[in-house]
Enzyme design. Sequence first.
Site, PDB file in Angstrom:
ATOM      1  N   LYS A   1      -5.844  -9.158 -10.821  1.00 17.90           N
ATOM      2  CA  LYS A   1      -7.183  -9.359 -10.283  1.00 17.90           C
ATOM      3  C   LYS A   1      -8.085  -8.164 -10.612  1.00 17.90           C
ATOM      4  O   LYS A   1      -7.617  -7.032 -10.690  1.00 17.90           O
ATOM      5  CB  LYS A   1      -7.112  -9.520  -8.759  1.00 17.90           C
TER       6      LYS A   1
ATOM      7  N   LYS B   1       0.829  -1.211   0.000  1.00 18.46           N
ATOM      8  CA  LYS B   1       0.000   0.000   0.000  1.00 18.46           C
ATOM      9  C   LYS B   1       0.860   1.256   0.000  1.00 18.46           C
ATOM     10  O   LYS B   1       0.530   2.242  -0.657  1.00 18.46           O
ATOM     11  CB  LYS B   1      -0.949  -0.027   1.201  1.00 18.46           C
TER      12      LYS B   1
ATOM     13  N   LYS C   1     -11.373  -2.559  -7.724  1.00 10.10           N
ATOM     14  CA  LYS C   1     -12.034  -1.252  -7.778  1.00 10.10           C
ATOM     15  C   LYS C   1     -11.032  -0.115  -7.822  1.00 10.10           C
ATOM     16  O   LYS C   1     -11.388   1.020  -8.126  1.00 10.10           O
ATOM     17  CB  LYS C   1     -12.969  -1.100  -6.579  1.00 10.10           C
TER      18      LYS C   1
END
Length: 332
Positions: free
Chosen positions: A198, A117, A201
């Site tokens: 994958k 992240k 969103k």
Amino acid sequence: METNDTRRRVFSGVQPTGNVHLGNYLGAFRNWVALQERYETIYCIVDLHGMTVPYDPDDYRRVRLETAKVLLAIGVDPDRSLFYLQSQVPQHAELAWILGTITPTGALNRMTQYKDKLASGAPANLGLYSYPVLMAADILLFRAELVPVGEDQKQHLELTRDLAERFNHRFGETFPVPDPLIPETAARVMSLTDPTSKMSKSDPSEKSRILLLDSDEAILKKVKAAVTDSEPTVRYDTEAKPGISNLLEIMAACTGRSIDDLVAEYHDAGYGRFKEAVAEAIIETIAPIRTAYRRLDDREVARILAKGALDARSRAEALQAEVRAATGIDAF
């Protein structure tokens, strides 16, 4: 909702980030609905976790409600599952602090999701760093025995298991050590624009994912534009034909048919006809969810969440009293 259920207890949570997509549904949420038949299920919208990255408060209120509505539309049943907002149950944060006092910083330093992240631009803050400890508290608060996990959450569950064992060793047997629950059916849904990644969103391209609230026309358009390859035959080969393989997996998950069966039918049908069939299968799967979502009243959903939070606080407080007593911070 019954609270004296003798079935094994399952906990799972989802961040309210909005834009719930087909990958979320086929990979996790469809399984949430099925688990209600066999287990005592606790489903939580983990909105405290979502605060670890910058957000707009007004938009956050909207996506929290939207996420709740989507889960209800999918089939999460508040009469069979404890269903609530994490932020409305303060015992989550209390237990996270207690667990934090026995969490080695070295274990948090090894968390790959935190590093990922940061690499993707997320700001370094204490909340993001200690995210796995709050996740452990989420699971242990209600003494969950089973946790549905994907590949990206296995490391966090291992920390949860370690913290349960540490707490029990130091303060006495309090928490069960939760086991991973591997879904019987969980589709691997990849991006429509990059079938090696994958469906997500966070992808900047809206064409990469199919949202559960997309119209039939939008679904057909996105599937027709899905990246494939120049070879005209439909066959399953994730390395040579990742795009077609992804569409085959999606269609198999939506229809319940085997990939071999689909390949036999569409092998020489051409990509155009095959993509139309995939889109039809997705539309047939999503349409009832979209219809159910639109029928939900916002005030009724808010009432359901308020009742769920009340039930959750009552149960959590009784269990948290045991933790306070074990750690010596109970009331005189």
